[in-house]
Scaffold this active site. Sequence first.
Site, PDB file in Angstrom:
ATOM      1  CB  CYS A  88      -1.090  -0.070   1.283  1.00  0.00           C
ATOM      2  SG  CYS A  88      -2.098   1.454   1.387  1.00  0.00           S
ATOM      3  CB  CYS A  92      -5.450   3.680  -4.294  1.00  0.00           C
ATOM      4  SG  CYS A  92      -4.543   2.304  -4.491  1.00  0.00           S
TER       5      CYS A  92
END
Length: 261
Positions: free
Chosen positions: A74, A196
Amino acid sequence: MNLSFYKYQGTGNDFVIIDNRELNFPKENHTLVRHLCDRRFGIGADGLMLLELAVGYDFKMVYFNSDGHPSTMCGNGGRCLVAFAKKIGLVSDKAFFLATDGPHSAYFNKNDVCLGMSDVFEVSKRNEAFFLDTGSPHHVQFVPDISTLDVKKEGAKIRYGIYGAKGANVNFISEQSDIYKIRTYERGVEDETLSCGTGVTAVAISIYEQQPDQALPIQIQTLGGQLKVNFTKRDNAYTDIILQGPAQFVFEGIFDVNEIS
């Protein structure tokens, strides 16, 4: 058990962070992770991260999606964990840490955290969409206007319909007034998120695939703010990838795990 936690966000992508250097957190308890990430009954987050020690590194990043299960890299989470490591005095101006996709370096530029991402050696194109892995798998689709798009509905169709049970994150992008805007459906969250990091990285590379004369760094507008991506392209490989943007402390607290029914 009382659990100390910290809440961070990077362009609206938010995370519960726990200092697990003493390895007290029950990582196999997916129900607990899911509960902590729940926005109504828990702390609320897109994901949960554990900071642990690793030989040869400043720390190790262990990441869980909000569904409670371990996940892949991530980008925004990595930037937030670096900011947290600085807050607790584990690093100063630079960091070198281990994540599920390998080693990452990072440094601070004023209020931004600049995170080195994994090299990308393959970008495939299917119809008008791109697929690539930037630490997590991403589908990138260019659309005329993302402002009215039902991202959860259309993203789920692609996530399951094309990529099956394992799935992929789905990014929709459009260029409006010389600004690239992105909206992302994230697997594991199974909904749209405000930002994101690995998705923005995938989008920036996809833009360059289409427009190799594109000026660098590439600036991307997410729903939660702006991120920048820089890289070097050598032959067909993308190296020296840097994801830059803010990573901000929100609050800290103590969660009574015994209250979870």
